[in-house]
Design an enzyme around this catalytic site. Structure first.
Site, PDB file in Angstrom:
ATOM      1  N   GLU A   1      -4.742  -4.906  10.990  1.00  0.00           N
ATOM      2  CA  GLU A   1      -3.763  -3.837  11.165  1.00  0.00           C
ATOM      3  C   GLU A   1      -4.006  -3.138  12.494  1.00  0.00           C
ATOM      4  O   GLU A   1      -4.865  -2.261  12.584  1.00  0.00           O
ATOM      5  CB  GLU A   1      -3.916  -2.795  10.052  1.00  0.00           C
ATOM      6  CG  GLU A   1      -3.530  -3.258   8.680  1.00  0.00           C
ATOM      7  CD  GLU A   1      -3.156  -2.061   7.802  1.00  0.00           C
ATOM      8  OE1 GLU A   1      -2.045  -2.039   7.286  1.00  0.00           O
ATOM      9  OE2 GLU A   1      -3.977  -1.149   7.659  1.00  0.00           O
TER      10      GLU A   1
ATOM     11  N   HIS B   1      -9.376   1.102   5.486  1.00  0.00           N
ATOM     12  CA  HIS B   1      -8.059   1.293   6.105  1.00  0.00           C
ATOM     13  C   HIS B   1      -8.199   2.248   7.288  1.00  0.00           C
ATOM     14  O   HIS B   1      -9.012   3.167   7.264  1.00  0.00           O
ATOM     15  CB  HIS B   1      -7.065   1.858   5.081  1.00  0.00           C
ATOM     16  CG  HIS B   1      -5.653   1.821   5.562  1.00  0.00           C
ATOM     17  ND1 HIS B   1      -5.142   2.759   6.429  1.00  0.00           N
ATOM     18  CD2 HIS B   1      -4.648   0.944   5.318  1.00  0.00           C
ATOM     19  CE1 HIS B   1      -3.877   2.467   6.693  1.00  0.00           C
ATOM     20  NE2 HIS B   1      -3.555   1.366   6.037  1.00  0.00           N
TER      21      HIS B   1
ATOM     22  N   GLY C   1       2.963   2.629  10.834  1.00  0.00           N
ATOM     23  CA  GLY C   1       3.867   3.755  10.649  1.00  0.00           C
ATOM     24  C   GLY C   1       4.575   4.213  11.905  1.00  0.00           C
ATOM     25  O   GLY C   1       5.224   5.246  11.922  1.00  0.00           O
TER      26      GLY C   1
ATOM     27  N   ASN D   1       0.857  -1.186   0.000  1.00  0.00           N
ATOM     28  CA  ASN D   1       0.000   0.000   0.000  1.00  0.00           C
ATOM     29  C   ASN D   1       0.894   1.237   0.000  1.00  0.00           C
ATOM     30  O   ASN D   1       1.516   1.560   1.002  1.00  0.00           O
ATOM     31  CB  ASN D   1      -0.905  -0.025   1.241  1.00  0.00           C
ATOM     32  CG  ASN D   1      -1.739   1.233   1.379  1.00  0.00           C
ATOM     33  OD1 ASN D   1      -1.905   1.997   0.438  1.00  0.00           O
ATOM     34  ND2 ASN D   1      -2.267   1.453   2.579  1.00  0.00           N
ATOM     35  N   TRP D   2       0.941   1.917  -1.140  1.00  0.00           N
ATOM     36  CA  TRP D   2       1.840   3.075  -1.280  1.00  0.00           C
ATOM     37  C   TRP D   2       1.310   4.320  -0.580  1.00  0.00           C
ATOM     38  O   TRP D   2       2.024   5.303  -0.450  1.00  0.00           O
ATOM     39  CB  TRP D   2       2.056   3.392  -2.761  1.00  0.00           C
ATOM     40  CG  TRP D   2       2.733   2.317  -3.545  1.00  0.00           C
ATOM     41  CD1 TRP D   2       3.112   1.071  -3.102  1.00  0.00           C
ATOM     42  CD2 TRP D   2       3.110   2.372  -4.928  1.00  0.00           C
ATOM     43  NE1 TRP D   2       3.695   0.361  -4.115  1.00  0.00           N
ATOM     44  CE2 TRP D   2       3.705   1.139  -5.253  1.00  0.00           C
ATOM     45  CE3 TRP D   2       2.987   3.342  -5.914  1.00  0.00           C
ATOM     46  CZ2 TRP D   2       4.185   0.853  -6.531  1.00  0.00           C
ATOM     47  CZ3 TRP D   2       3.463   3.065  -7.186  1.00  0.00           C
ATOM     48  CH2 TRP D   2       4.060   1.834  -7.489  1.00  0.00           C
ATOM     49  N   LYS D   3       0.043   4.295  -0.173  1.00  0.00           N
ATOM     50  CA  LYS D   3      -0.589   5.466   0.447  1.00  0.00           C
ATOM     51  C   LYS D   3      -0.419   6.684  -0.479  1.00  0.00           C
ATOM     52  O   LYS D   3      -0.475   6.534  -1.698  1.00  0.00           O
ATOM     53  CB  LYS D   3      -0.045   5.681   1.860  1.00  0.00           C
ATOM     54  CG  LYS D   3      -0.181   4.401   2.704  1.00  0.00           C
ATOM     55  CD  LYS D   3       0.122   4.585   4.158  1.00  0.00           C
ATOM     56  CE  LYS D   3      -0.038   3.263   4.889  1.00  0.00           C
ATOM     57  NZ  LYS D   3       0.182   3.400   6.335  1.00  0.00           N
TER      58      LYS D   3
ATOM     59  N   GLY E   1       3.260  -1.140   4.227  1.00  0.00           N
ATOM     60  CA  GLY E   1       3.192   0.295   3.968  1.00  0.00           C
ATOM     61  C   GLY E   1       4.522   0.821   3.458  1.00  0.00           C
ATOM     62  O   GLY E   1       4.918   0.564   2.326  1.00  0.00           O
ATOM     63  N   GLY E   2       5.232   1.545   4.319  1.00  0.00           N
ATOM     64  CA  GLY E   2       6.466   2.233   3.934  1.00  0.00           C
ATOM     65  C   GLY E   2       7.482   1.382   3.200  1.00  0.00           C
ATOM     66  O   GLY E   2       8.125   1.840   2.247  1.00  0.00           O
TER      67      GLY E   2
ATOM     68  N   SER F   1       3.876  -1.868  10.231  1.00  0.00           N
ATOM     69  CA  SER F   1       5.343  -1.833  10.323  1.00  0.00           C
ATOM     70  C   SER F   1       5.987  -3.166   9.941  1.00  0.00           C
ATOM     71  O   SER F   1       6.893  -3.649  10.627  1.00  0.00           O
ATOM     72  CB  SER F   1       5.782  -1.380  11.725  1.00  0.00           C
ATOM     73  OG  SER F   1       5.300  -0.079  12.000  1.00  0.00           O
TER      74      SER F   1
END
EC number: 5.3.1.1
Length: 248
Positions: free
Chosen positions: A166, A94, A172, A9-11, A233-234, A212
């Site tokens: 999640e 989300h 994050g 998920n690139w957000k 995510g990141g 994370s």
């Protein structure tokens, strides 16, 4: 056996040109992956990314959608639009959508039903906040979100749904649930699905962990019996890092 699913998920990251560069780097790194690989860019990147990943083993996901096919809903994107450009998966509910855009369980449910009716596979996010966790409400919150999201989903469609657990406090923040803790919650989600649809169906539903997830902790999560993948995510914004997670 449930096939693992690793989704990035690139957000709100990557312009269309940056998105193309990222997927071009990613393609050769994940071509032999045993897991199903999904990239989930921002809406404006979807068409370009769809073009680049065509004919590869990478599938396309969207970060959100509205439940109506068309209409006066300024700023929204419909399932029909997503389907036409080659989207397979859509993230629904989300925690950032719930937090910043006030999405409710009822809205999440409408989106899930709409996605399924347009042959899109929902990745339904559930998870508790830090205060809910500290108050011992993890199971109550997560299982209620799960039941509400799945209202009206048919026995035939339930196996198309992916659930992503999640914990909000782990997104994050660099904190993550231990693999054992995550597995216990995911097991409870699976038991809830079994109550609704029977054990055989529940055993076919894939449930991811998100929060994370990084190259150095993915193998611990994937070693657990009920964890079927990760919503990343990141770490999905760097091709090498995401590939390491995919090829855990």
């Amino acid at each position: 056996m449930r096939r693992p699913i690793i989704a990035g998920n690139w957000k709100m990251h990557k312009t269309p040109s940056e998105a193309v560069k990222l997927v071009e780097e990613l393609i050769p790194l994940v071509k032999d992956a045993k897991a199903e690989v999904v990239v989930i860019p921002p809406f404006v990147d979807l068409t370009e990314v769809a073009r680049v990943i065509k004919g590869t083993n990478i599938l396309l996901g969207a970060q959100n959608m509205f439940w109506e096919e068309k209409g006066a809903y300024t700023g929204e994107i419909s399932p029909v639009m997503l389907k036409e450009i080659g989207v397979t998966y859509v993230v629904i509910g989300h925690s950032e959508r719930r937090q910043y855009f006030k999405e409710t369980d009822e809205m999440v449910n409408k989106k899930v039903l709409s996605a399924l009716s347009h042959d899109l596979k929902p990745i339904v996010c559930v998870g508790e906040s830090l205060s809910q966790r500290e108050e011992g409400k993890t199971y109550d919150v997560v299982l209620t979100q799960t039941r509400e999201a799945l209202k009206g989903v048919s026995e035939e469609d339930i196996t198309k749904v992916v659930i992503a657990y999640e914990p909000v406090w782990a997104i994050g923040t660099g904190k993550n649930a231990t693999p054992q803790d995550a597995n216990e919650v995911i097991k409870a989600i699976r038991n809830t699905i079994a109550e609704l649809y029977g054990k055989d169906k529940a055993e076919m539903v894939r449930i991811q962990y998100g929060g994370s997830v990084k190259p150095d902790n993915i193998s611990g999560f994937m070693a657990e019996s009920d964890i079927d993948g990760a919503l990343v995510g990141g770490a999905s914004l760097v091709a090498e890092d995401f590939a390491k997670i995919v090829n855990y």
